[in-house]
Design a protein around this motif. Sequence first.
Motif, PDB file in Angstrom:
ATOM      1  N   PHE A  37       0.827  -1.197   0.000  1.00 33.82           N
ATOM      2  CA  PHE A  37       0.000   0.000   0.000  1.00 33.82           C
ATOM      3  C   PHE A  37       0.866   1.253   0.000  1.00 33.82           C
ATOM      4  CE2 PHE A  37      -2.108   3.386   2.459  1.00 33.82           C
ATOM      5  CZ  PHE A  37      -3.192   3.615   1.642  1.00 33.82           C
ATOM      6  N   TRP A  38       1.891   1.272   0.858  1.00 29.47           N
ATOM      7  CA  TRP A  38       2.757   2.457   0.942  1.00 29.47           C
ATOM      8  C   TRP A  38       3.654   2.583  -0.277  1.00 29.47           C
ATOM      9  CZ3 TRP A  38       1.698   6.389   3.726  1.00 29.47           C
ATOM     10  CH2 TRP A  38       0.906   6.214   4.868  1.00 29.47           C
ATOM     11  N   ARG A  39       4.079   1.439  -0.835  1.00 31.44           N
ATOM     12  CA  ARG A  39       4.882   1.481  -2.052  1.00 31.44           C
ATOM     13  C   ARG A  39       4.107   2.209  -3.151  1.00 31.44           C
ATOM     14  NH1 ARG A  39       5.784  -4.185  -3.683  1.00 31.44           N
ATOM     15  NH2 ARG A  39       5.403  -4.495  -1.480  1.00 31.44           N
ATOM     16  N   LEU A  40       2.826   1.804  -3.277  1.00 27.02           N
ATOM     17  CA  LEU A  40       1.967   2.425  -4.293  1.00 27.02           C
ATOM     18  C   LEU A  40       1.799   3.914  -4.006  1.00 27.02           C
ATOM     19  CD1 LEU A  40      -0.041   2.040  -6.664  1.00 27.02           C
ATOM     20  CD2 LEU A  40      -1.789   1.713  -4.945  1.00 27.02           C
ATOM     21  N   GLN A  41       1.593   4.237  -2.719  1.00 23.54           N
ATOM     22  CA  GLN A  41       1.414   5.650  -2.360  1.00 23.54           C
ATOM     23  C   GLN A  41       2.636   6.477  -2.733  1.00 23.54           C
ATOM     24  OE1 GLN A  41      -1.535   6.793  -1.635  1.00 23.54           O
ATOM     25  NE2 GLN A  41      -2.026   4.630  -1.857  1.00 23.54           N
TER      26      GLN A  41
END
Lengths: 327, 391
Positions: A37-41
């Motif tokens: 999720f944070w990678r995508l963000q």
Amino acid sequence: MQIIKSLRKFDLALLVLSVAVFAVLEVLIDMRIISSFWRLQIILIGINVILAASLNLINGITGQFSLGHAGFMAVGAYVSAIMTMWYDLPFGAALLIGGLAACIIGVLIGIPTLRLDGDYLAIATLGMGEIIRICILNIQAVGGASGLTGIPRLTTFAWVFWIMVITLFFLKNMINSTYGRSCISVRENAIAAAAMGINTTFAKVLAFAIGAFFAGLAGGLFSHYFSIAHPSSFTFLNSYNYLTMVVLGGLGSMTGSITGAALITFITAALSDYPEVRMIIYALCLILLMLFRPQGLFGSQEGSLLLRRLMNRRKEAKANGSTLGNN
Amino acid sequence: MKFSHKAALLAAAAAASAAALAGCGTAKPAGSSDLIIIGANLEMTGSNASFGTSSLNGIHMAVEDANVAGGVLGKKIQVIGVDNRSEVAGAADALAKLAESGVAAIIGPDTSSNVIALASQAAADKIPIVSPSGTNPAITVDPATGQTREYLFRACFTDPYQGRVMADFATGRLNAKKAVVLVDNSSDYSKGLAEFFTKEFQEKGGSVPAQEAYMARDVDFKPILTKAAALHPDIIFVPGYYQEVGLILRQAREMGITVPILGGDGWDSDKLVEIAGTANLSNTYFCNHYSQEDDNPKLQDFIRRYEARYGAAPDSFAVTAYDAAGLVLEAIEAGRSDKPADVAKALTGIKGYDGISGKITIDSHHNTVSSGIIMSFANGRRTFIERIDPE
């Protein structure tokens, strides 16, 4: 001389800082310490920072109200995808061609429309963005309404991060250059600027072209991350979204655009668990911000300037304190 | 005064960030042993909000039905719904969140573009995604490589498949031996339908002596209709959109061509009746995904319960989502495992699953084959004729 030297030092410090930030994030991503999720963000924030910063050059620095940024992004997204898919060009070259294509469209559309001001320009650019989208919608060769699919997934964190850094450095230096100053003078008072011998049309078209170029780069990164370029990703609502980032951060402030892009990207993603109240909370945040800070988070100032001022004030306070003590 | 302003701003900021942080906190450790989690990545807000809302209702009903029946593998099922804002970036956000929640499979998005945008990540995360209503062929087959995407599925049939359904109907019920096809050469949809129809019709022993072409926005179809009539076909197949089809039907009947005329879901519009005229619609048939008048008792039961609960008739997004959830649960049961990779493997082999939209089969290339609904017109109103189940 002294000022230039200190500026260079500052640039160097920023570069070192970005290398350090990159290294840390890259390691965290590689070792899968950061969740998907944070990678995508992080990737989305990077792309949105490029879009917001380049829109800030047009809307904030040059003071031309453009609502067509998603259109430029679409041109970059499609052209770069065609370059990698049909012509097997390396990703970097494809991105560059996508950006240049957006830039050319920006110039072509900018020359006639930038004779307009304010509201009129806003409507004209809004129409331009829609024309680009509708054209794509009707070109069967690029998939028409079902979008262009089968784009290789080439966008990585490294690509996004370094293109973002290059964009920010370019824009920062551009704003501090003769051309940038003429853009600012157009914003402050176009008539006075023209009276001082500045070619205001050139300044406007230049800002438009550069803004469009970076929007095209961002579009290329976007389509090569999601493996699809679809007309519905480039509607005027998306243009509004990028404008919101710029206004939230403060028109004319690059630090503001970065903060705005990061905040809005994160808030939209985080609120998607609450579809019923998402738009209410989102709108409420914007209304409150505009009520209490109509000039945006950073106004038209840069974070570095604020930081320096804060340090100066502290130094002064220290100096005052010591003189007080002496008395 | 100034202070209170600041306090209010701070409170608002705190509330917003608390909400935002709570949003990231949905991640649950995977593998809670007595619960199977199904993710729903749907268009709940944004331009296609009506699709996702209907689909989520359908999924909730499917999962509740399964829980009432004792769950799957002795475990209860839970649905986590995440909004994808009708955007590709939003769909990716939702996938990332659901992946962290330890889902067995994800249902949605409804729109093809949002599903295709998840292809690489779904393969990386090894999580199967079943789109209730995405019809784009690129969902299951990568157009660049021609490879089947291992983790992407759909619960409805693709557009060209209707061509086969209509060929079955023509050779079966209408007992046709000779067909003429009128194809809209400017549309991939029309060409795909024509190709599948011709192939199936010929396999069933029929002959297609001619295929005539027209273009979208043509208005005079008499030349191609004259050519078609000269061949004395048993039926005419017109896989086009209602605009041209309406004119074709009108002109054909005016020329005295009375043979049955068949088509696909491009006919499904009230405009068709307006353009063609009520009288000219006799002896015409077209294929659709779902009809409320379908006499399948499971579907009728679903429609009754859906109306009682949500106060409106279910649309096709609710129906296909109900079946998508059913397919996932069936795959978990069949593979005896709720591990995402196992679910994907089990989904690939599903044959003749008895859904509410009809029988559903997923072949090795993830092409979904399901029942086609044949519709006709009576006094200008669409009526249900029969449901053709795949073999």
